[in-house]
Design a protein around this motif. Structure first.
Motif, PDB file in Angstrom:
ATOM      1  N   THR A  21       0.819  -1.037  -0.108  1.00  8.23           N
ATOM      2  CA  THR A  21      -0.044  -0.107   0.056  1.00  8.23           C
ATOM      3  C   THR A  21       0.721   1.145   0.131  1.00  8.23           C
ATOM      4  OG1 THR A  21      -1.953   1.081   1.304  1.00  8.23           O
ATOM      5  CG2 THR A  21      -0.177   0.108   2.414  1.00  8.23           C
ATOM      6  N   GLU A  22       0.098   2.398  -0.164  1.00 16.21           N
ATOM      7  CA  GLU A  22       0.960   3.622  -0.254  1.00 16.21           C
ATOM      8  C   GLU A  22       1.325   4.062   1.270  1.00 16.21           C
ATOM      9  OE1 GLU A  22       2.054   5.338  -2.909  1.00 16.21           O
ATOM     10  OE2 GLU A  22       1.143   3.629  -4.204  1.00 16.21           O
ATOM     11  N   ARG A  23       2.546   4.788   1.285  1.00 14.01           N
ATOM     12  CA  ARG A  23       2.932   5.348   2.569  1.00 14.01           C
ATOM     13  C   ARG A  23       1.741   6.486   3.093  1.00 14.01           C
ATOM     14  NH1 ARG A  23       9.172   6.861   2.140  1.00 14.01           N
ATOM     15  NH2 ARG A  23      10.112   5.044   1.790  1.00 14.01           N
ATOM     16  N   PRO A  24       1.313   6.209   4.307  1.00 11.37           N
ATOM     17  CA  PRO A  24       0.180   7.279   4.828  1.00 11.37           C
ATOM     18  C   PRO A  24       0.804   8.724   4.867  1.00 11.37           C
ATOM     19  CG  PRO A  24       1.249   6.039   6.722  1.00 11.37           C
ATOM     20  CD  PRO A  24       1.919   5.505   5.636  1.00 11.37           C
ATOM     21  N   ALA A  25      -0.198   9.653   4.366  1.00 13.33           N
ATOM     22  CA  ALA A  25       0.223  10.939   4.250  1.00 13.33           C
ATOM     23  C   ALA A  25      -0.356  11.542   5.871  1.00 13.33           C
ATOM     24  CB  ALA A  25      -0.576  11.647   3.250  1.00 13.33           C
ATOM     25  N   PRO A  26       0.775  12.063   6.555  1.00 12.57           N
ATOM     26  CA  PRO A  26       0.380  13.063   7.599  1.00 12.57           C
ATOM     27  C   PRO A  26      -0.689  13.977   7.398  1.00 12.57           C
ATOM     28  CG  PRO A  26       2.821  12.789   7.443  1.00 12.57           C
ATOM     29  CD  PRO A  26       2.021  12.494   6.136  1.00 12.57           C
ATOM     30  N   GLY A  27      -1.548  13.893   8.595  1.00 12.16           N
ATOM     31  CA  GLY A  27      -2.535  15.169   8.673  1.00 12.16           C
ATOM     32  C   GLY A  27      -1.935  16.199   9.505  1.00 12.16           C
ATOM     33  N   ASP A  28      -2.699  17.176   9.794  1.00  8.03           N
ATOM     34  CA  ASP A  28      -2.356  18.402  10.593  1.00  8.03           C
ATOM     35  C   ASP A  28      -2.009  17.963  11.884  1.00  8.03           C
ATOM     36  OD1 ASP A  28      -3.143  19.977   8.477  1.00  8.03           O
ATOM     37  OD2 ASP A  28      -4.910  20.401   9.398  1.00  8.03           O
ATOM     38  N   GLY A  29      -0.706  18.345  12.271  1.00 11.27           N
ATOM     39  CA  GLY A  29      -0.193  17.804  13.602  1.00 11.27           C
ATOM     40  C   GLY A  29       0.429  16.505  13.420  1.00 11.27           C
ATOM     41  N   GLN A  30       0.506  15.716  12.572  1.00 10.47           N
ATOM     42  CA  GLN A  30       0.919  14.319  12.605  1.00 10.47           C
ATOM     43  C   GLN A  30       2.261  14.316  11.928  1.00 10.47           C
ATOM     44  OE1 GLN A  30      -2.298  12.071  10.325  1.00 10.47           O
ATOM     45  NE2 GLN A  30      -3.161  11.327  12.266  1.00 10.47           N
ATOM     46  N   VAL A  31       2.963  13.077  12.252  1.00  8.28           N
ATOM     47  CA  VAL A  31       4.397  13.061  11.670  1.00  8.28           C
ATOM     48  C   VAL A  31       4.449  11.532  11.115  1.00  8.28           C
ATOM     49  CG1 VAL A  31       5.630  14.699  12.725  1.00  8.28           C
ATOM     50  CG2 VAL A  31       5.366  12.205  13.531  1.00  8.28           C
ATOM     51  N   LEU A  32       5.133  11.319   9.968  1.00  9.18           N
ATOM     52  CA  LEU A  32       5.295   9.964   9.520  1.00  9.18           C
ATOM     53  C   LEU A  32       6.554   9.310   9.974  1.00  9.18           C
ATOM     54  CD1 LEU A  32       4.616   8.183   7.234  1.00  9.18           C
ATOM     55  CD2 LEU A  32       6.474   9.107   5.861  1.00  9.18           C
ATOM     56  N   LEU A  33       6.475   8.264  10.481  1.00 12.64           N
ATOM     57  CA  LEU A  33       7.516   7.329  11.292  1.00 12.64           C
ATOM     58  C   LEU A  33       8.000   6.092  10.359  1.00 12.64           C
ATOM     59  CD1 LEU A  33       6.398   7.790  15.103  1.00 12.64           C
ATOM     60  CD2 LEU A  33       8.037   9.325  13.921  1.00 12.64           C
ATOM     61  N   LYS A  34       9.022   5.981  10.230  1.00 11.39           N
ATOM     62  CA  LYS A  34       9.621   4.613   9.855  1.00 11.39           C
ATOM     63  C   LYS A  34       9.794   3.785  10.954  1.00 11.39           C
ATOM     64  CE  LYS A  34      13.621   2.353   7.637  1.00 11.39           C
ATOM     65  NZ  LYS A  34      14.793   2.460   7.041  1.00 11.39           N
ATOM     66  N   VAL A  35       9.141   2.662  11.020  1.00  9.29           N
ATOM     67  CA  VAL A  35       8.802   1.704  12.073  1.00  9.29           C
ATOM     68  C   VAL A  35       9.975   0.867  12.292  1.00  9.29           C
ATOM     69  CG1 VAL A  35       7.532  -0.045  13.251  1.00  9.29           C
ATOM     70  CG2 VAL A  35       6.430   1.667  11.697  1.00  9.29           C
ATOM     71  N   ARG A  36      10.751   1.222  13.275  1.00  6.27           N
ATOM     72  CA  ARG A  36      11.956   0.460  13.813  1.00  6.27           C
ATOM     73  C   ARG A  36      11.580  -0.735  14.525  1.00  6.27           C
ATOM     74  NH1 ARG A  36      16.820   4.040  14.125  1.00  6.27           N
ATOM     75  NH2 ARG A  36      17.710   2.462  15.329  1.00  6.27           N
ATOM     76  N   ALA A  37      10.588  -0.576  15.493  1.00  4.97           N
ATOM     77  CA  ALA A  37       9.868  -1.878  16.200  1.00  4.97           C
ATOM     78  C   ALA A  37       8.598  -1.604  16.682  1.00  4.97           C
ATOM     79  CB  ALA A  37      10.899  -2.213  17.565  1.00  4.97           C
ATOM     80  N   GLU A  69      11.462   6.244  13.656  1.00  7.74           N
ATOM     81  CA  GLU A  69      12.404   7.093  13.289  1.00  7.74           C
ATOM     82  C   GLU A  69      11.804   8.199  12.478  1.00  7.74           C
ATOM     83  OE1 GLU A  69      16.521   7.273  10.610  1.00  7.74           O
ATOM     84  OE2 GLU A  69      16.028   5.519  11.537  1.00  7.74           O
ATOM     85  N   THR A  70      11.959   9.525  12.820  1.00  5.45           N
ATOM     86  CA  THR A  70      11.437  10.627  12.265  1.00  5.45           C
ATOM     87  C   THR A  70      12.253  11.017  10.955  1.00  5.45           C
ATOM     88  OG1 THR A  70      12.867  12.096  13.345  1.00  5.45           O
ATOM     89  CG2 THR A  70      10.765  11.541  14.371  1.00  5.45           C
ATOM     90  N   GLU A  71      11.766  11.646  10.115  1.00  2.43           N
ATOM     91  CA  GLU A  71      12.210  11.966   8.773  1.00  2.43           C
ATOM     92  C   GLU A  71      13.620  12.891   8.900  1.00  2.43           C
ATOM     93  OE1 GLU A  71       9.310  12.468   5.277  1.00  2.43           O
ATOM     94  OE2 GLU A  71       8.498  13.476   7.021  1.00  2.43           O
ATOM     95  N   ASP A  72      13.647  13.580  10.116  1.00  4.92           N
ATOM     96  CA  ASP A  72      15.002  14.170  10.309  1.00  4.92           C
ATOM     97  C   ASP A  72      15.843  13.102  11.051  1.00  4.92           C
ATOM     98  OD1 ASP A  72      13.750  14.271  12.789  1.00  4.92           O
ATOM     99  OD2 ASP A  72      13.715  16.488  13.112  1.00  4.92           O
ATOM    100  N   GLY A  73      15.653  11.951  11.548  1.00  2.00           N
ATOM    101  CA  GLY A  73      16.519  11.050  11.964  1.00  2.00           C
ATOM    102  C   GLY A  73      16.574  10.768  13.375  1.00  2.00           C
ATOM    103  N   ARG A  74      15.447  11.436  14.178  1.00  2.82           N
ATOM    104  CA  ARG A  74      15.396  11.417  15.577  1.00  2.82           C
ATOM    105  C   ARG A  74      14.614   9.755  15.969  1.00  2.82           C
ATOM    106  NH1 ARG A  74      11.609  14.933  17.573  1.00  2.82           N
ATOM    107  NH2 ARG A  74      10.826  15.420  15.382  1.00  2.82           N
ATOM    108  N   ARG A  75      15.221   9.124  16.881  1.00  2.00           N
ATOM    109  CA  ARG A  75      14.939   7.887  17.214  1.00  2.00           C
ATOM    110  C   ARG A  75      13.619   8.228  18.622  1.00  2.00           C
ATOM    111  NH1 ARG A  75      17.018   4.290  21.442  1.00  2.00           N
ATOM    112  NH2 ARG A  75      16.285   2.150  20.991  1.00  2.00           N
ATOM    113  N   VAL A  76      12.405   7.615  18.206  1.00  2.00           N
ATOM    114  CA  VAL A  76      11.327   8.155  19.255  1.00  2.00           C
ATOM    115  C   VAL A  76      10.519   7.127  19.634  1.00  2.00           C
ATOM    116  CG1 VAL A  76      11.224  10.345  18.451  1.00  2.00           C
ATOM    117  CG2 VAL A  76       9.726   8.726  17.341  1.00  2.00           C
ATOM    118  N   ILE A  77       9.703   7.145  20.531  1.00  2.00           N
ATOM    119  CA  ILE A  77       8.687   6.149  20.800  1.00  2.00           C
ATOM    120  C   ILE A  77       7.245   6.768  20.662  1.00  2.00           C
ATOM    121  CG2 ILE A  77      10.076   4.432  22.148  1.00  2.00           C
ATOM    122  CD1 ILE A  77       8.531   5.591  24.657  1.00  2.00           C
TER     123      ILE A  77
END
Length: 325
Positions: A21-37, A69-77
């Motif tokens: 499927t397509e990557r989801p598009a962030p809505g207002d106030g949302q971020v796209l995260l690459k899932v590490r776990a 992982e955020t698009e600017d490389g931060r590791r987050v939960i």
């Protein structure tokens, strides 16, 4: 990208489909995260069944908790923003709810830190006001939610009694640090707890199971004790006898952790700081029993639903078949 999607409600193993499927598009106030776990939680099974308090529109991707992982490389939960859950290569989350992943934990451990440990911290410290030297009883002590409560209770200086089902789970509970382990399959829980406490009972009881476990809690809670109602993994919502609470002088405390995210989000961040410090000191470490590739997620969610797992199962999208540990 690949993502598990649910088109109809039912048992996870029957309704979850791995799709392109397509990557989801962030809505207002949302971020796209690459899932590490992505950590699997019991609510993921309830979502598939259509029994969770939140019902995302069909089709949706389950997976309520992740390390990403955020698009600017931060590791987050974070908790995911449904319907674009974490059992996928990419997920969405609310930007204001991102928390830094603790350096002391790897991706799988970090993914398992958030919901279960936040729930445990709020239940034991915010609601029950657990004190050092008190006795804490934890139902389902070898499970994902219970194991977090055991570790947090020990870190707080409590004496911990763990109730489990079967010898394998008893061994896990002992390894977690339980001072007393009660196998409900082999022992009478009420008698065992009274014996372990000299007849007094437990000061705080942490119950994510409900049903028969709650009935046992009411009979084993101490004078001025506190029963924390966390969930109903056993499938039955009990109806407490309030006259019994009055006569025995104990408190029944409800805990809806998600409500703090809207009513007092600063407490969520304060709790995360406490958990990060405990992880850095080695006082807590999420019990990750299995790490599975993305294509093993449906079977893993089903096993969590069936109650056959210990600790946490974490899905690692980058893990290839044959590499699961």
């Amino acid at each position: 990208m690949q993502a598990w999607r649910v088109h109809d409600n039912g048992e996870p193993s029957e309704v979850m489909r791995l799709e392109e499927t397509e990557r989801p598009a962030p809505g207002d106030g949302q971020v796209l995260l690459k899932v590490r776990a992505a950590n699997i939680n019991f609510p993921d099974a309830l979502l598939c069944r259509g029994q969770y308090q939140v019902r995302p529109p069909l089709p949706f991707t389950p997976g309520v908790e992740l390390c990403g992982e955020t698009e600017d490389g931060r590791r987050v939960i974070a908790t995911s923003a449904l319907p674009h859950g974490a059992l996928a290569e990419y997920a969405l989350a609310d930007a204001t709810a991102l928390l830094p992943a603790p350096d002391a934990l790897d991706d799988a451990e970090a993914a398992a830190l958030h919901i279960g440990y936040q729930t445990g911290w709020f239940g034991l410290h915010r609601r029950a006001r657990l004190q050092a030297g008190e006795t804490l009883l934890v139902h389902a002590a070898a499970g994902g939610v219970g194991s977090a409560a055991v570790q947090l209770g020990k870190a707080a200086g409590a004496r911990v009694i763990g109730v489990v089902g079967g010898p394998e789970k008893a061994a896990v509970a002992r390894k977690l640090g339980c001072d007393v382990v009660v196998d409900r399959h082999a022992e009478d829980v009420i008698t065992a707890v009274k014996d372990a406490t000299g007849g007094r009972g437990a000061d705080v009881i942490y119950d994510p199971v409900g049903g028969q476990a709650y009935a046992q809690s009411a009979k084993t809670v101490a004078f001025e004790g506190r029963i924390v109602v966390v969930g109903f993994a056993g499938g039955t919502v009990p109806t407490p006898a309030l006259n019994h609470a009055l006569i025995k002088n104990y408190s029944i405390l409800g805990l809806h952790w998600g409500l703090y995210r809207t009513t007092n989000p600063e407490l969520i961040r304060h709790c995360h700081e406490q958990l990060t410090d405990l992880a850095a000191r080695g006082a807590i470490a999420p019990l990750v029993s299995e790490r599975v590739p993305l294509d093993g997620a449906a079977a893993a969610v089903q096993r969590v639903a069936d109650g056959t797992t210990t600790g946490r199962i974490v899905v690692l999208p980058a893990l290839r078949n044959g590499d699961a540990a």
